[in-house]
Design an enzyme around this catalytic site. Structure first.
Site, mmCIF file in Angstrom:
data_model
loop_
_atom_site.group_PDB
_atom_site.id
_atom_site.type_symbol
_atom_site.label_atom_id
_atom_site.label_comp_id
_atom_site.label_asym_id
_atom_site.label_seq_id
_atom_site.Cartn_x
_atom_site.Cartn_y
_atom_site.Cartn_z
ATOM 1 N N LYS A 30 0.848 -1.204 0.000
ATOM 2 C CA LYS A 30 0.000 0.000 0.000
ATOM 3 C C LYS A 30 0.883 1.253 0.000
ATOM 4 O O LYS A 30 2.084 1.178 0.306
ATOM 5 C CB LYS A 30 -0.913 -0.016 1.226
ATOM 6 N N TYR A 251 16.001 30.599 9.691
ATOM 7 C CA TYR A 251 14.745 31.240 10.088
ATOM 8 C C TYR A 251 14.672 31.451 11.584
ATOM 9 O O TYR A 251 15.021 30.566 12.372
ATOM 10 C CB TYR A 251 13.560 30.381 9.661
#
Ligand SMILES: *Cc1c(COP(=O)(O)O)cnc(C)c1O
Length: 356
Positions: A30, A251
């Protein structure tokens, strides 16, 4: 650069199958084989003799059918969505019937097209996620027409805590599963996922359904990993610089240089599926290179002061997942599991397959 060792996946399949002592071993592919590429992974497993595959969605099953051809069983774990009956028949998929309502829809379809339709039936043995609850199983058992037109190819359930081998709920689920399966049409039984295969000899029943262990994730947390590593992740250095003490880095200036530092910026960020909280170092030539400051969307800054100046020219690869840092370790540092790391690793990476 995401390097996927197809030979290791096949070796892992053989290891699991050998452990099952004659019981059958399916493969769960999956989510595009946990992000690694079902188109490359599944054919190799079929070559190893795997004839039973599991996906989550009907759409994944349709794609897998094209990849594998007509022979193998392809089961759809999330069940039969309303209206998907035609699509399942057209692609020859085996829906995992998770409720009496899904069974009724599938039975209705069988009657309408005058065919016997294949199904796996999932019972809820104690996870409360998918599958028929015991009361529903009782009602079906009392209804002689419940499975008219349906060929039950598999009766299955799923462990909630297979990665905790000492949990009493595993034995309780096993007993509940056996009791429920007895009330359903006779068919091969399946309970174990990867970790379930390592719980004990009687847990796998007739067919096991490993996913994670095939892809190198440790099915025995807390013990050495018996599986071969499958994934290696490297990122390219884009730029290096020398920074002076007290320079704000990245940042929010979330880090600040406490000395003269040599740093490198690498082309990897959260848009590649590298969580902002995931492992905080890369490796080069045996040296640990800590992240400094925040993970950006497309880049991360590394402290490379431990290396000789100029050691990391732009274009050089540093290791993020590999021999110095496993998928499971990266996951643990991010407070998550290897499954989430693998399935998050983005489509953006250049994927390289080896031993295919
Ligand atoms: C995903 C899944 C598996 C595979 O589990 P792993 O822990 O990856 O081995 C097996 N069965 C069901 C029902 C699943 O949803």
């Amino acid at each position: 650069m995401l390097t996927i060792d197809l030979g290791a996946i096949r070796a892992n399949y053989r290891l699991l199958r050998d452990r099952l002592g004659g019981k059958r071993c399916a493969a769960v592919v999956k989510a595009d084989a946990y992000g690694l590429g079902a188109d490359r992974v599944a054919p190799g497993l079929a070559d190893e003799g795997c004839d039973s595959f599991f996906v989550a969605h009907v759409g994944e099953g349709i794609v897998l059918r094209k990849i594998l051809g007509a022979a193998p069983d392809i089961h759809v774990l999330n069940g039969l969505p309303p209206g998907a009956e035609e699509a399942c028949i057209a692609a020859g998929l085996v829906p995992v019937i998770n409720s009496a309502a899904q069974l009724a829809a599938w039975r209705g379809k069988a009657a309408a097209c005058g065919r016997i339709l294949p199904a796996a039936v999932q019972v809820d043995s104690g996870m409360a996620r998918l599958g028929m609850p015991p009361q529903e199983v009782e009602l079906l058992a009392a209804d002689p027409g419940a499975f008219a037109g349906i060929e039950v190819k598999l009766v299955m359930s799923h462990f909630a805590r297979a990665d905790e081998p000492h949990e009493a709920s595993n034995g309780a689920q096993r007993a509940a599963f056996e009791a429920l399966a007895q009330k359903l049409p006779a068919a091969p039984r399946s309970l174990a996922n990867s970790a379930g295969i390592f719980l004990g000899t009687d847990h796998p029943f007739d067919l096991a359904r490993p996913g994670a262990a095939l892809y190198g994730i440790n099915p025995t947390p807390g013990l050495p990993n018996p599986m071969a590593p499958v994934v290696r992740l490297d990122a390219k250095v884009i730029q290096t610089r020398i920074i002076e003490p007290d320079t704000g880095i990245g940042y929010g200036h979330a880090a600040r240089a406490d000395r003269r530092m040599q740093v490198a910026t690498i082309a990897l960020g959260y848009a590649d599926g590298w969580h902002r909280r995931a492992a905080s170092a890369a490796f080069f030539d045996g040296a640990r290179l800590p992240f400094v400051g925040r993970v950006s969307m497309d880049s991360i800054i590394l402290d490379i002061s431990a290396l000789p100046q100029g050691a990391l020219a732009p274009g050089t690869l540093v290791e993020l997942i590999g021999e110095h840092q496993t998928v499971d370790e990266v996951a643990a540092q991010a407070g998550t599991i290897g499954y989430e790391i693998l399935t998050s690793l983005g489509r953006r990476f250049h994927r390289v397959y080896k031993n295919g």
